[in-house]
Scaffold this active site. Structure first.
Site, PDB file in Angstrom:
ATOM      1  N   GLY A 219      21.720  39.240  35.291  1.00 33.41           N
ATOM      2  CA  GLY A 219      21.819  39.151  33.829  1.00 33.41           C
ATOM      3  C   GLY A 219      20.541  38.725  33.138  1.00 33.41           C
ATOM      4  O   GLY A 219      19.558  39.475  33.084  1.00 33.41           O
TER       5      GLY A 219
ATOM      6  N   VAL B  41      27.663  44.406  26.364  1.00 32.97           N
ATOM      7  CA  VAL B  41      26.193  44.323  26.436  1.00 32.97           C
ATOM      8  C   VAL B  41      25.545  45.120  25.300  1.00 32.97           C
ATOM      9  O   VAL B  41      24.609  44.639  24.647  1.00 32.97           O
ATOM     10  CB  VAL B  41      25.679  44.807  27.814  1.00 32.97           C
ATOM     11  CG1 VAL B  41      24.164  44.687  27.887  1.00 32.97           C
ATOM     12  CG2 VAL B  41      26.326  44.008  28.944  1.00 32.97           C
TER      13      VAL B  41
ATOM     14  N   GLY C 196      27.285  38.061  30.720  1.00 34.32           N
ATOM     15  CA  GLY C 196      27.599  37.763  29.316  1.00 34.32           C
ATOM     16  C   GLY C 196      26.703  38.537  28.369  1.00 34.32           C
ATOM     17  O   GLY C 196      25.637  39.033  28.736  1.00 34.32           O
TER      18      GLY C 196
ATOM     19  N   LYS D  81      23.855  44.467  43.669  1.00 31.65           N
ATOM     20  CA  LYS D  81      22.636  43.754  43.227  1.00 31.65           C
ATOM     21  C   LYS D  81      21.743  43.422  44.417  1.00 31.65           C
ATOM     22  O   LYS D  81      20.513  43.517  44.331  1.00 31.65           O
ATOM     23  CB  LYS D  81      23.034  42.485  42.467  1.00 31.65           C
ATOM     24  CG  LYS D  81      23.723  42.793  41.142  1.00 31.65           C
ATOM     25  CD  LYS D  81      24.434  41.570  40.587  1.00 31.65           C
ATOM     26  CE  LYS D  81      25.075  41.860  39.236  1.00 31.65           C
ATOM     27  NZ  LYS D  81      26.004  40.816  38.810  1.00 31.65           N
TER      28      LYS D  81
HETATM   29  P1  NDP Z   1      31.908  47.556  28.329  1.00 32.46           P
HETATM   30  O1  NDP Z   1      33.086  48.105  29.040  1.00 32.46           O
HETATM   31  O2  NDP Z   1      32.092  46.363  27.474  1.00 32.46           O
HETATM   32  O3  NDP Z   1      31.234  48.694  27.446  1.00 32.46           O
HETATM   33  C1  NDP Z   1      31.152  50.030  27.850  1.00 32.46           C
HETATM   34  C2  NDP Z   1      30.733  50.896  26.690  1.00 32.46           C
HETATM   35  O4  NDP Z   1      30.600  52.231  27.134  1.00 32.46           O
HETATM   36  C3  NDP Z   1      31.743  50.914  25.530  1.00 32.46           C
HETATM   37  O5  NDP Z   1      31.066  50.872  24.302  1.00 32.46           O
HETATM   38  C4  NDP Z   1      32.432  52.266  25.684  1.00 32.46           C
HETATM   39  O6  NDP Z   1      32.867  52.841  24.476  1.00 32.46           O
HETATM   40  C5  NDP Z   1      31.291  53.089  26.240  1.00 32.46           C
HETATM   41  N1  NDP Z   1      31.765  54.269  26.968  1.00 32.46           N
HETATM   42  C6  NDP Z   1      32.597  54.309  28.027  1.00 32.46           C
HETATM   43  N2  NDP Z   1      32.790  55.588  28.411  1.00 32.46           N
HETATM   44  C7  NDP Z   1      32.078  56.358  27.571  1.00 32.46           C
HETATM   45  C8  NDP Z   1      31.876  57.759  27.432  1.00 32.46           C
HETATM   46  N3  NDP Z   1      32.470  58.621  28.260  1.00 32.46           N
HETATM   47  N4  NDP Z   1      31.090  58.186  26.458  1.00 32.46           N
HETATM   48  C9  NDP Z   1      30.479  57.333  25.617  1.00 32.46           C
HETATM   49  N5  NDP Z   1      30.623  55.990  25.694  1.00 32.46           N
HETATM   50  C10 NDP Z   1      31.409  55.516  26.659  1.00 32.46           C
HETATM   51  O7  NDP Z   1      30.830  47.267  29.465  1.00 32.46           O
HETATM   52  P2  NDP Z   1      29.692  46.138  29.495  1.00 32.46           P
HETATM   53  O8  NDP Z   1      28.960  46.135  28.238  1.00 32.46           O
HETATM   54  O9  NDP Z   1      30.258  44.860  30.004  1.00 32.46           O
HETATM   55  O10 NDP Z   1      28.765  46.688  30.686  1.00 32.46           O
HETATM   56  C11 NDP Z   1      27.874  47.753  30.495  1.00 32.46           C
HETATM   57  C12 NDP Z   1      26.950  47.848  31.695  1.00 32.46           C
HETATM   58  O11 NDP Z   1      26.207  46.626  31.814  1.00 32.46           O
HETATM   59  C13 NDP Z   1      27.652  48.018  33.036  1.00 32.46           C
HETATM   60  O12 NDP Z   1      26.859  48.818  33.876  1.00 32.46           O
HETATM   61  C14 NDP Z   1      27.717  46.588  33.582  1.00 32.46           C
HETATM   62  O13 NDP Z   1      27.780  46.568  34.996  1.00 32.46           O
HETATM   63  C15 NDP Z   1      26.384  46.066  33.097  1.00 32.46           C
HETATM   64  N6  NDP Z   1      26.281  44.629  32.990  1.00 32.46           N
HETATM   65  C16 NDP Z   1      27.246  43.913  32.335  1.00 32.46           C
HETATM   66  C17 NDP Z   1      27.115  42.557  32.170  1.00 32.46           C
HETATM   67  C18 NDP Z   1      28.137  41.732  31.484  1.00 32.46           C
HETATM   68  O14 NDP Z   1      28.014  40.501  31.500  1.00 32.46           O
HETATM   69  N7  NDP Z   1      29.144  42.324  30.853  1.00 32.46           N
HETATM   70  C19 NDP Z   1      25.932  41.848  32.710  1.00 32.46           C
HETATM   71  C20 NDP Z   1      24.964  42.698  33.377  1.00 32.46           C
HETATM   72  C21 NDP Z   1      25.149  44.032  33.504  1.00 32.46           C
HETATM   73  P3  NDP Z   1      33.974  52.143  23.542  1.00 32.46           P
HETATM   74  O15 NDP Z   1      33.281  50.947  22.937  1.00 32.46           O
HETATM   75  O16 NDP Z   1      34.337  53.148  22.543  1.00 32.46           O
HETATM   76  O17 NDP Z   1      35.087  51.754  24.457  1.00 32.46           O
HETATM   77  N1  HSE Z   2      30.280  41.303  36.171  1.00 31.12           N
HETATM   78  C1  HSE Z   2      28.957  40.848  36.424  1.00 31.12           C
HETATM   79  C2  HSE Z   2      28.994  39.395  36.856  1.00 31.12           C
HETATM   80  C3  HSE Z   2      28.117  40.998  35.189  1.00 31.12           C
HETATM   81  O1  HSE Z   2      30.027  38.743  36.673  1.00 31.12           O
HETATM   82  O2  HSE Z   2      27.996  38.912  37.385  1.00 31.12           O
HETATM   83  C4  HSE Z   2      26.666  40.726  35.424  1.00 31.12           C
HETATM   84  O3  HSE Z   2      26.094  41.728  36.205  1.00 31.12           O
END
Ligand code: NDP
Ligand code: HSE
Length: 467
Positions: free
Chosen positions: A135, A15, A337, A206
């Site tokens: 999302g 994200v 996504g 959610k």
């Molecule tokens: P990712 O696992 O892809 O990304 C997590 C990020 O956090 C990475 O950049 C990681 O660093 C960083 N990170 C983890 N631990 C630490 C730390 N201790 N200090 C600093 N940075 C840290 O997750 P997503 O992007 O998929 O999800 C992020 C949020 O969005 C979550 O809360 C998820 O529930 C929410 N979300 C996700 C959706 C999706 O479709 N993926 C949709 C809607 C909500 P590094 O890059 O170095 O590993």
């Molecule tokens: N993992 C979540 C899903 C991301 O599949 O709906 C969006 O919140």
């Protein structure tokens, strides 16, 4: 244009990368809509050596969370780490430091919403979270702003993109559960721990957020009955299809208000049915029993093929909202996504830049002590029809034993399917029973007794019916 809004991105995975791409690639359009420029000042990650999208400016990257939060050029901290550990510290520290927060973290809000929103009120700062539910679908704004004149009477939703993607792939492409999950992970839909997606936890988080906005209840995890999609076998998808149904993981909230003739639990029946369009709504599939109660649950549900939600495919989400004034409205779109989620995060940033978010946040009083008189209905009192699939010995008396147990619990059978065994090898055969309405508690008691029968070869698989 002046008065730049400075942003720190804490977390730059699926994200976060999307948010950076939108902010950098569409800076001019965003500045126009926000009335001032939005500048990405810092990006915090865990591992600096990880390969990143070429658009990420290397000079902004660091692992120093505190430096990002306390940078005087930063006014908004965007938390995109996920989980309830370090993410909670980031959010609370940012608020204490006088920064607004944007987050997509539903687990954090569902678990710690009270503490976080109280900290925001104390600091006179705002927490925006459009991306946390569905999302790219603007359901938080719809409930909090566009439907503000209504009392919501029911919500029926597909809130987890990964599960919906898996169920669609199993039904339409005959993919195995494991292969479909791997594909969802590869496409960036799944949580870091995909168990949360498939066991219903993510959808429950959610739903807890939607229930807070709609009913003012702060539902605790045990108050949301939860069942995931892990027990769904391809044979259940086929049986459901044969009966005229599609299986979807639904998150639902049903209120228990009365219709004028005293009948309970009409879907969308509303607090004041003289104002509602209740005539439009079919009978509620799930019926709370107490006054001004809301039943919350996440579970696989069999929906008729013609039902609107049955037609939501892939990683799409959809939310049906019943309001006592508007009637039924539907919100649908990509629920997971990179870019759909980034779209919602950036919308929150624009709202903060304009100053709209601050006003709606103050008015909404979310997770405050000001409730709306709703209580959460204990899950076992909720009534539903059920699909029950058993693997049983193909012997005399087996069916009689099962139907006697259901009768003992006052559960009436609506239909029953048993195909002739392909080969008469003495092995167990599937038996599918669809019941009339029954209280969940009674149904579960019957299941315990059925599972204990020696002629039942595997634990019963059962799902609610959507009608
Ligand atoms: P990712 O696992 O892809 O990304 C997590 C990020 O956090 C990475 O950049 C990681 O660093 C960083 N990170 C983890 N631990 C630490 C730390 N201790 N200090 C600093 N940075 C840290 O997750 P997503 O992007 O998929 O999800 C992020 C949020 O969005 C979550 O809360 C998820 O529930 C929410 N979300 C996700 C959706 C999706 O479709 N993926 C949709 C809607 C909500 P590094 O890059 O170095 O590993
Ligand atoms: N993992 C979540 C899903 C991301 O599949 O709906 C969006 O919140």
């Amino acid at each position: 244009m002046s008065d730049t809004l400075g942003i720190a991105l804490v977390g730059c995975g699926t994200v976060g990368t999307g948010v950076a791409r939108v902010l950098l690639a569409h800076a001019e359009r965003i500045a126009q809509r926000a009335g001032r420029p939005l500048a990405l000042r810092r990006i915090v990650v865990q591992n600096l050596n990880k390969p990143r999208d070429a658009i990420i400016p290397r000079e902004l990257l660091s692992t120093d969370i505190a430096a990002a939060i306390h940078d005087p050029a930063v006014q908004v901290v965007v938390e995109l780490i996920g989980g309830t550990g370090i993410a909670k510290t980031v959010v609370l520290e940012a608020l204490t430091a006088g920064k607004h927060v944007v987050t997509a973290n539903k687990a954090l809000l569902a678990d710690c919403g009270g503490e976080i929103f109280e900290a925001a009120r104390q600091a006179e700062r705002t927490v925006c979270f459009e991306a946390a539910v569905a999302g790219g679908v603007p359901i938080i704004r719809a409930l909090g702003e566009s439907l503000a004149a209504n009392q919501v009477t029911a919500i029926q939703a597909i809130l987890n993109g990964t599960s919906n993607f898996i169920l669609t792939a199993m039904a339409e492409r005959n993919l195995s559960y494991t292969a479909a999950l791997a594909e969802a992970q590869q496409l960036g839909y799944a949580e870091a721990d995909p168990t949360l997606d498939v066991d219903g936890s993510d959808a429950a988080h959610k739903l807890a957020i939607l229930a807070q906005i709609s009913f003012g209840v702060a539902a605790k995890p045990h108050e949301i009955a939860r069942q995931g999609i892990e027990t769904i076998d391809p044979m259940d998808i086929r049986f459901a299809h044969e009966l005229g149904y599609t299986i979807k993981l639904l998150a639902e909230a049903w209120t228990s208000t009365r219709t004028p003739n005293g009948e309970r639990g009409m879907r969308g029946g509303g607090l004041d049915t003289t104002l509602s369009n209740s005539g439009l709504h079919p009978a509620a599939p799930h019926r709370p029993t107490a006054e001004k109660a809301v039943a919350l649950h996440v579970a696989p549900v069999l929906l008729r093929h013609t039902d609107l939600l049955a037609q939501v495919r892939g990683a799409y989400n959809a939310v049906l909202v019943y309001g006592d004034i508007v009637g039924e409205t539907l919100y649908q779109g990509p629920g997971a996504g990179q870019m759909p989620t980034a779209s919602s995060v950036v919308a929150d940033l624009i709202d903060l830049a304009v100053g709209r978010a601050q006003r709606t946040f103050a008015a909404a009083k979310l997770w405050s002590r000001e409730g709306r008189g709703f209580t959460v209905e204990p899950p076992e009192r909720v009534r539903s029809r059920f699909y029950l699939r058993l693997l049983v010995a193909d012997k005399p008396g087996v069916l009689a034993d099962i139907t006697r147990i259901l009768a003992d619990e006052q559960i009436s059978i609506s239909s029953l399917v048993q195909h002739e065994a392909a080969e008469d090898n003495g092995g167990p055969v599937p038996l599918v029973i669809v019941t009339h309405y029954a209280a969940t508690g009674r149904f579960r008691r019957a299941i315990e007794r059925i599972n204990a029968l020696r002629t039942v070869a595997a634990p019963a698989v059962f799902f609610s019916m959507g009608d």
